[in-house]
Design an enzyme around this catalytic site. Structure first.
Site, short mmCIF file in Angstrom:
data_model
loop_
_atom_site.label_atom_id
_atom_site.label_comp_id
_atom_site.label_asym_id
_atom_site.label_seq_id
_atom_site.Cartn_x
_atom_site.Cartn_y
_atom_site.Cartn_z
N CYS A 2 0.85 -1.18 0.00
CA CYS A 2 0.00 0.00 0.00
C CYS A 2 0.89 1.24 0.00
CB CYS A 2 -0.90 0.02 1.23
SG CYS A 2 -2.07 -1.36 1.33
N ASP A 97 -6.90 -5.44 10.34
CA ASP A 97 -5.79 -5.30 11.28
C ASP A 97 -5.44 -3.83 11.49
OD1 ASP A 97 -4.95 -5.10 8.64
OD2 ASP A 97 -3.02 -6.09 8.97
#
Length: 315
Positions: A2, A97
């Site tokens: 990411c 998460d």
């Protein structure tokens, strides 16, 4: 993979600057984009969805929005941490998460990073303290760069996002060049660009009221020695590797592995095949020069482990 970026800039940067930075990281996250902008503070994320692909949008905040976070990476022990935090009264709105990090920070502050097992780079804005908190994983698997501005600080997963800002010039750092020519790499916190720094592995930093503080939170320690014979040492190594490999398989999307045919990747793929990973995919890259080409070794391991194997060559 990411991409994250953002700034605390005392009013000199605007939302358009953040949008340009985010676009420069689009290749790191094709699945989603998110931007948080609140006056002097901007956070942005380009997401490659792995866990909670539907609801895990970023930036993500706590219940009252006083904490906002963008995150790159994966926390392997997030389920255990989530259970502890729920028992302490924290309420979750996603299965990601990433949200665990937000509530863990609420519970432990900066010490939250000591509880994390994973690969990560994240940026967290604490509105109550007017503080930006950045952290990078212990071995530096996920990158994080930053630059101090006249009245602020900007950060990003890649330098190209920082170069989108008009205040930053693409000027070479001669000290970094000397390191590269003598060491064949540029050690952190240096980069090849003057003024742009890389947060070192195992370090975190805070930015508050114009002051930047970088600190180490972890260091490899060799003082504790294992007393074991060869068989005990092999059994311990096997157990530790299996635990590590199994923890990396937590995902809501298919999981694969790079495979060179060497000892490391072959051992990992063999363990994955024993853990009944559905449709296990492996990937190998070869070269034309046969004396350097590893494809035959990777192919042998893939056939032995029964993986769905893909190969490519580079010239």
């Amino acid at each position: 993979m990411c991409g994250i970026c953002g700034f605390v800039a005392g009013g000199q940067l605007v939302s358009a600057d953040l949008e340009r930075m985010c676009r420069a990281l689009a290749h790191r996250g094709p699945d989603d984009e998110g931007i948080f902008f609140d006056g002097q503070v901007g956070l942005a994320n380009r997401r490659l969805s792995v866990i909670d692909t539907v609801a895990g949008h970023q930036p993500i905040g706590n219940e009252d929005g006083s904490v906002q976070l963008v995150f790159n990476g994966e926390i392997y022990n997030y389920r255990d941490l989530r259970a502890e935090l729920q028992a302490a009264g924290h309420r979750f709105s996603t299965q990601s998460d990433t949200e665990v990090l937000v509530h863990l920070y609420e519970e432990r502050g900066r010490e939250c990073i000591e509880k994390l097992r994973g690969m990560f780079a994240f940026a967290l804005w604490d509105r109550r303290r007017s503080e930006l908190f950045l952290a990078r994983d212990r071995l530096g698997q996920k990158p994080l760069f930053y630059v101090e501005l006249d009245r602020g600080l900007a950060f990003a997963s890649e330098i190209k996002a920082l170069l989108e800002l008009d205040q930053i010039m693409a000027e070479m750092d001669p000290v970094a060049l000397q390191h590269y020519l003598s060491l064949r790499f540029v050690p952190p916190p240096h980069t090849m660009f003057k003024g742009i720094r890389k947060l070192p592995p195992g370090h975190a930093m805070t930015y508050r009221e114009g002051r930047c503080e970088v600190f180490r939170y972890w260091q490899l320690d060799f003082r504790e020695k294992i007393q074991a014979d060869e068989q005990e040492a092999l059994a311990t190594l096997d157990a530790e590797m299996r635990d590590a490999v199994e923890s990396h398989l937590v995902s809501d999307v298919p999981v694969g592995a790079f495979l060179s045919g060497g000892m490391d990747s072959s051992a990992i793929v063999a363990m994955m095949s024993q853990m009944n990973v559905p449709s296990l995919q492996t990937f190998a890259i070869g070269v034309e020069e046969q004396s350097f080409n590893e494809l035959p070794y990777a192919r042998t391991v893939a056939e032995y482990c029964g993986t769905s194997h893909r190969e490519a060559r580079v010239e």
